[in-house]
Design a protein around this motif. Structure first.
Motif, PDB file in Angstrom:
ATOM      1  N   LYS A 102       0.828  -1.213   0.000  1.00 10.58           N
ATOM      2  CA  LYS A 102       0.000   0.000   0.000  1.00 10.58           C
ATOM      3  C   LYS A 102       0.859   1.257   0.000  1.00 10.58           C
ATOM      4  O   LYS A 102       0.594   2.212  -0.744  1.00 10.58           O
ATOM      5  N   GLN A 103       1.885   1.256   0.833  1.00 10.37           N
ATOM      6  CA  GLN A 103       2.760   2.425   0.919  1.00 10.37           C
ATOM      7  C   GLN A 103       3.496   2.654  -0.394  1.00 10.37           C
ATOM      8  O   GLN A 103       3.594   3.789  -0.884  1.00 10.37           O
ATOM      9  N   ALA A 104       4.017   1.573  -0.967  1.00  7.36           N
ATOM     10  CA  ALA A 104       4.769   1.700  -2.215  1.00  7.36           C
ATOM     11  C   ALA A 104       3.867   2.129  -3.371  1.00  7.36           C
ATOM     12  O   ALA A 104       4.261   2.958  -4.208  1.00  7.36           O
ATOM     13  N   TYR A 105       2.655   1.574  -3.430  1.00  9.71           N
ATOM     14  CA  TYR A 105       1.737   1.924  -4.511  1.00  9.71           C
ATOM     15  C   TYR A 105       1.327   3.388  -4.410  1.00  9.71           C
ATOM     16  O   TYR A 105       1.269   4.111  -5.421  1.00  9.71           O
ATOM     17  N   HIS A 106       1.047   3.821  -3.191  1.00  9.64           N
ATOM     18  CA  HIS A 106       0.650   5.209  -2.968  1.00  9.64           C
ATOM     19  C   HIS A 106       1.772   6.158  -3.389  1.00  9.64           C
ATOM     20  O   HIS A 106       1.523   7.176  -4.065  1.00  9.64           O
ATOM     21  N   ALA A 107       2.998   5.825  -3.025  1.00 10.14           N
ATOM     22  CA  ALA A 107       4.143   6.667  -3.388  1.00 10.14           C
ATOM     23  C   ALA A 107       4.325   6.719  -4.900  1.00 10.14           C
ATOM     24  O   ALA A 107       4.605   7.788  -5.469  1.00 10.14           O
ATOM     25  N   HIS A 108       4.146   5.579  -5.555  1.00 11.62           N
ATOM     26  CA  HIS A 108       4.287   5.519  -7.008  1.00 11.62           C
ATOM     27  C   HIS A 108       3.220   6.367  -7.690  1.00 11.62           C
ATOM     28  O   HIS A 108       3.499   7.084  -8.661  1.00 11.62           O
ATOM     29  N   ARG A 109       2.003   6.321  -7.162  1.00 16.39           N
ATOM     30  CA  ARG A 109       0.911   7.110  -7.744  1.00 16.39           C
ATOM     31  C   ARG A 109       1.156   8.603  -7.551  1.00 16.39           C
ATOM     32  O   ARG A 109       0.902   9.409  -8.448  1.00 16.39           O
ATOM     33  N   LEU A 110       1.636   8.988  -6.374  1.00 15.92           N
ATOM     34  CA  LEU A 110       1.925  10.398  -6.131  1.00 15.92           C
ATOM     35  C   LEU A 110       3.032  10.901  -7.052  1.00 15.92           C
ATOM     36  O   LEU A 110       3.000  12.040  -7.518  1.00 15.92           O
ATOM     37  N   GLU A 111       3.992  10.046  -7.329  1.00 16.18           N
ATOM     38  CA  GLU A 111       5.116  10.423  -8.172  1.00 16.18           C
ATOM     39  C   GLU A 111       4.717  10.566  -9.632  1.00 16.18           C
ATOM     40  O   GLU A 111       5.124  11.503 -10.315  1.00 16.18           O
ATOM     41  N   GLN A 112       3.879   9.651 -10.128  1.00 16.71           N
ATOM     42  CA  GLN A 112       3.571   9.611 -11.559  1.00 16.71           C
ATOM     43  C   GLN A 112       2.194  10.148 -11.923  1.00 16.71           C
ATOM     44  O   GLN A 112       1.931  10.417 -13.099  1.00 16.71           O
ATOM     45  N   GLY A 113       1.307  10.276 -10.972  1.00  9.69           N
ATOM     46  CA  GLY A 113      -0.029  10.769 -11.268  1.00  9.69           C
ATOM     47  C   GLY A 113      -0.786   9.816 -12.180  1.00  9.69           C
ATOM     48  O   GLY A 113      -0.649   8.596 -12.087  1.00  9.69           O
ATOM     49  N   ALA A 114      -1.562  10.366 -13.123  1.00  7.68           N
ATOM     50  CA  ALA A 114      -2.383   9.548 -14.021  1.00  7.68           C
ATOM     51  C   ALA A 114      -1.543   8.612 -14.871  1.00  7.68           C
ATOM     52  O   ALA A 114      -2.015   7.556 -15.295  1.00  7.68           O
ATOM     53  N   ALA A 115      -0.282   8.973 -15.084  1.00  8.46           N
ATOM     54  CA  ALA A 115       0.589   8.137 -15.915  1.00  8.46           C
ATOM     55  C   ALA A 115       0.870   6.781 -15.279  1.00  8.46           C
ATOM     56  O   ALA A 115       1.264   5.846 -15.969  1.00  8.46           O
ATOM     57  N   SER A 116       0.647   6.660 -13.967  1.00  6.94           N
ATOM     58  CA  SER A 116       0.891   5.382 -13.309  1.00  6.94           C
ATOM     59  C   SER A 116      -0.149   4.336 -13.700  1.00  6.94           C
ATOM     60  O   SER A 116       0.104   3.134 -13.613  1.00  6.94           O
ATOM     61  N   SER A 117      -1.324   4.794 -14.136  1.00  2.40           N
ATOM     62  CA  SER A 117      -2.403   3.886 -14.557  1.00  2.40           C
ATOM     63  C   SER A 117      -3.151   4.500 -15.739  1.00  2.40           C
ATOM     64  O   SER A 117      -4.269   4.999 -15.589  1.00  2.40           O
ATOM     65  N   PRO A 118      -2.556   4.479 -16.932  1.00  4.83           N
ATOM     66  CA  PRO A 118      -3.201   5.103 -18.091  1.00  4.83           C
ATOM     67  C   PRO A 118      -4.451   4.343 -18.532  1.00  4.83           C
ATOM     68  O   PRO A 118      -4.517   3.119 -18.407  1.00  4.83           O
ATOM     69  N   LEU A 119      -5.415   5.079 -19.026  1.00  5.05           N
ATOM     70  CA  LEU A 119      -6.607   4.461 -19.594  1.00  5.05           C
ATOM     71  C   LEU A 119      -6.240   3.674 -20.846  1.00  5.05           C
ATOM     72  O   LEU A 119      -5.385   4.097 -21.635  1.00  5.05           O
ATOM     73  N   TYR A 120      -6.892   2.530 -21.026  1.00  5.89           N
ATOM     74  CA  TYR A 120      -6.697   1.768 -22.258  1.00  5.89           C
ATOM     75  C   TYR A 120      -7.315   2.529 -23.440  1.00  5.89           C
ATOM     76  O   TYR A 120      -8.279   3.295 -23.263  1.00  5.89           O
ATOM     77  N   PRO A 121      -6.794   2.323 -24.656  1.00  6.38           N
ATOM     78  CA  PRO A 121      -7.370   2.963 -25.841  1.00  6.38           C
ATOM     79  C   PRO A 121      -8.863   2.662 -25.968  1.00  6.38           C
ATOM     80  O   PRO A 121      -9.283   1.507 -25.857  1.00  6.38           O
ATOM     81  N   GLY A 122      -9.647   3.688 -26.156  1.00  6.43           N
ATOM     82  CA  GLY A 122     -11.084   3.524 -26.335  1.00  6.43           C
ATOM     83  C   GLY A 122     -11.883   3.512 -25.058  1.00  6.43           C
ATOM     84  O   GLY A 122     -13.128   3.565 -25.103  1.00  6.43           O
ATOM     85  N   ALA A 123     -11.229   3.457 -23.894  1.00  4.79           N
ATOM     86  CA  ALA A 123     -11.969   3.357 -22.633  1.00  4.79           C
ATOM     87  C   ALA A 123     -12.827   4.589 -22.374  1.00  4.79           C
ATOM     88  O   ALA A 123     -14.018   4.479 -22.062  1.00  4.79           O
ATOM     89  N   LEU A 124     -12.244   5.760 -22.503  1.00  2.32           N
ATOM     90  CA  LEU A 124     -12.995   6.987 -22.231  1.00  2.32           C
ATOM     91  C   LEU A 124     -14.133   7.162 -23.224  1.00  2.32           C
ATOM     92  O   LEU A 124     -15.252   7.542 -22.829  1.00  2.32           O
TER      93      LEU A 124
END
Length: 223
Positions: A76-98
């Motif tokens: 949890k700690q590592a994932y949270h830190a990774h998300r704070l560091e990369q923002g939306a880029a840490s989990s990009p939407l797949y093509p066509g999702a939006l």
């Protein structure tokens, strides 16, 4: 006569967003921090979708409950830190999702929801990062339910929206999603771009290769 309400539930990791980089990095960091051998990448991705304690029990089955809980906390700690560091880029939407979300949201009788193994904090952060706040009327997360494939998430989403099982569809990339759909008595659409092999989605009503195929798959179920 007005059309009946429909409910479309999306899994998140491996279905709407490609978060495998963050997941593998966080799991690696947690095991490394405890000087334990890191599970193989395929093993890590195989448990995506399960609630974190259940997932860790599979990955670290030879270790005690105490060690597994420490690994959960470290992840949890590592994932949270990774998300704070990369923002939306840490989990990009797949093509066509939006585009798919927007198209379904525009249909008056269709309600959208999420059923995910993510925590409430993780889901809220992801939705905010991608500007998806207005789309999902029901959000079911691991904090409040037994792990998939228990039907609790689907049952609660249906209860919140008042939609019949026959008019509800679960969309996901894993066997856990399809098994949850079956347990809840709703149709399941598997997506071929996620973290489980296509063969693991044998319980799906149909399997789509791209989001462009989703409208036809939904029409086939509802008509």
């Amino acid at each position: 006569m007005s059309a009946p309400l429909r409910l479309v539930l999306f899994d998140v990791d491996g279905t709407l967003v490609d978060s495998q980089g963050s997941i593998v990095a966080a799991m690696t960091a947690s095991f490394d921090a405890h000087s334990l051998p890191v599970p193989k990448r395929d093993a890590i991705l195989s448990i995506v979708g399960l609630s974190l304690p259940v997932a860790m029990a599979r990955l670290a089955s030879e270790h005690s409950d105490t060690v597994q809980q420490r690994l959960v906390d470290g992840y949890k700690q590592a994932y949270h830190a990774h998300r704070l560091e990369q923002g939306a880029a840490s989990s990009p939407l797949y093509p066509g999702a939006l585009d798919a979300i927007e198209a379904l949201h525009a249909v008056p009788e269709v309600l959208l929801g999420v059923a995910t193994g993510k925590s409430q904090r993780g889901l809220d952060a992801l939705i905010e990062a991608h500007g998806l706040e207005r789309y999902f009327v029901t959000r079911q997360v691991a904090d409040h339910h037994p792990s998939k494939p228990h039907p609790s998430m689907v049952d609660t989403a249906r209860s919140e929206t008042g939609v019949e099982a026959a008019n509800t569809v679960m969309i996901g990339d894993t066997q856990f999603d399809m098994d949850m759909a079956r347990a809840a008595g709703v149709a399941g659409i598997g997506v071929a771009w996620g973290y489980h092999e296509r063969s693991a989605l044998s319980g799906a009503t149909s399997i789509i290769e791209t989001f462009e195929q989703l409208p036809r798959a939904l029409d086939d179920i509802w008509t």
